[in-house]
Design an enzyme around this catalytic site. Structure first.
Site, short mmCIF file in Angstrom:
data_model
loop_
_atom_site.label_atom_id
_atom_site.label_comp_id
_atom_site.label_asym_id
_atom_site.label_seq_id
_atom_site.Cartn_x
_atom_site.Cartn_y
_atom_site.Cartn_z
N CYS A 290 0.80 -1.23 0.00
CA CYS A 290 0.00 0.00 0.00
C CYS A 290 0.83 1.27 0.00
O CYS A 290 0.32 2.36 -0.27
CB CYS A 290 -0.95 -0.01 1.19
N HIS B 57 -3.14 6.79 2.03
CA HIS B 57 -3.58 5.52 1.47
C HIS B 57 -5.01 5.25 1.92
O HIS B 57 -5.34 5.35 3.10
CB HIS B 57 -2.65 4.40 1.94
N ASN C 175 -10.17 -0.68 -1.17
CA ASN C 175 -8.74 -0.60 -0.92
C ASN C 175 -8.02 -1.28 -2.08
O ASN C 175 -8.03 -2.50 -2.20
CB ASN C 175 -8.41 -1.29 0.41
#
Length: 322
Positions: free
Chosen positions: A112, A248, A278
């Site tokens: 990420c 993020h 995500n």
């Protein structure tokens, strides 16, 4: 020479998976997902659609929108943990698909935090004076590695790709950067197909994404808060000097708490979570592309970017929007 992000592109697969679709797949509900995560839908790639394909579409989108020429690109960086092939790299496949005659190529596995790591790496390459034009991708097909028996994790993730052009310039716009790692937390977020040991701990080597949600949540909140403050200090600015915060997009509750900790307004925080889920290394470029498309971002805006995730690792930068 300094590094300047000059253009951005993004691509999301066409297949939309709503929370109602998730209800038909596992024991969950739209109300539970929205309340716990902020996610309303996500995108999934088709069975024969891979990271290289969505990167290619993102690159074509950027090329067409900004009227770019890729022939003189001299390095390609792809941040991904779902490449599908150990070799050749996604970056090397893109060199061929995009018709770039001569370019170095490298995949980055920083999960990420990957896209920001790509910007940091591109900045370093340009500083050598040997590279002038670099493509930086952040892309994932997380849907292909989800464990649907883990109902609290599988609802979080989706697929997508983003790409930035980073060029050598007299005046750069990728300013201060930070990176860091806390490898002891590796067993809390991992993806393994072979090795069933990590830090002396047994892990599942089944090719599926595994996450210890509560521990990752706590680490993400404390790390993002602390490291943004360190980044601001390094740049010699305060949070009040920042026009947009771009963390993020892991979980809306993480974003809420981090913004509260920093004293930064949530409405000035860019996310791609609500309608893409995500997407790991793609969340930040997807958020930037959406904000640019909607007209939120103006030339000269000061952005604070922070990626955090598997490793456990993190990376941040201050970016002036071109």
């Amino acid at each position: 020479m300094k590094a300047k992000l000059t253009s951005l592109g993004a691509y999301a697969p066409k297949k939309v998976v709503t929370n109602q679709d998730m209800e038909a797949m596992i024991e969950t509900s739209d109300e539970w997902i929205v309340k716990r995560t902020g996610i309303r839908e996500r995108r999934y790639t088709e069975d024969d659609e891979y990271v290289v394909d969505i990167c290619y579409h993102a690159a074509l989108q950027m090329k067409e929108k900004h009227k770019l020429d890729y022939e003189d690109v001299d390095f390609i960086l792809v941040a991904t943990i779902t490449s599908g092939l150990s070799m050749p790299s996604v970056a090397s496949q893109l060199q061929h698909l995009l018709g770039i005659k001569r370019a170095g190529s490298l995949d980055l596995a920083a999960a990420c935090a990957g896209f920001v790591y790509g910007l940091v790496t591109a900045k370093g390459l340009i500083a050598t004076g040997d590279y002038k034009k670099i493509l930086v991708f952040g892309a994932e097909t997380i849907s292909k590695v989800l464990d649907y028996s883990d109902r609290t994790t599988c609802v979080l993730f989706g697929d997508g790709a983003g790409v930035a052009m980073v060029e050598a310039a007299e005046e750069g716009n990728i300013l201060s950067t930070i990176t860091g790692t806390e490898g002891e937390g590796g067993p809390d977020l991992y993806l393994s197909s072979w090795n069933n040991q990590l830090n002396g701990t047994h892990i599942e080597a089944n090719g599926k994404l595994h996450q210890t949600g509560k521990r990752v949540f706590k680490w993400a909140v404390s790390t993002a808060t602390r490291e943004i403050e360190r980044l601001l200090e390094k740049e010699n600015i305060t949070i009040n000097d920042v026009d947009w915060f771009v963390p993020h997009s892991a979980n809306q509750r993480i974003l809420d708490v981090v913004c509260e900790n920093l004293g930064f307004p949530l409405e000035k925080t860019l996310e791609s979570l609500s309608y893409f889920g995500n997407t790991s290394s793609a969340t930040i470029p997807l958020a930037l592309a959406s904000a640019a498309e909607s007209g939120k971002l103006k030339s000269g805006d000061k952005l604070a970017l922070i990626g955090f995730g598997g490793g456990l690792t993190y990376a941040g930068t201050i970016l002036i929007w071109p």
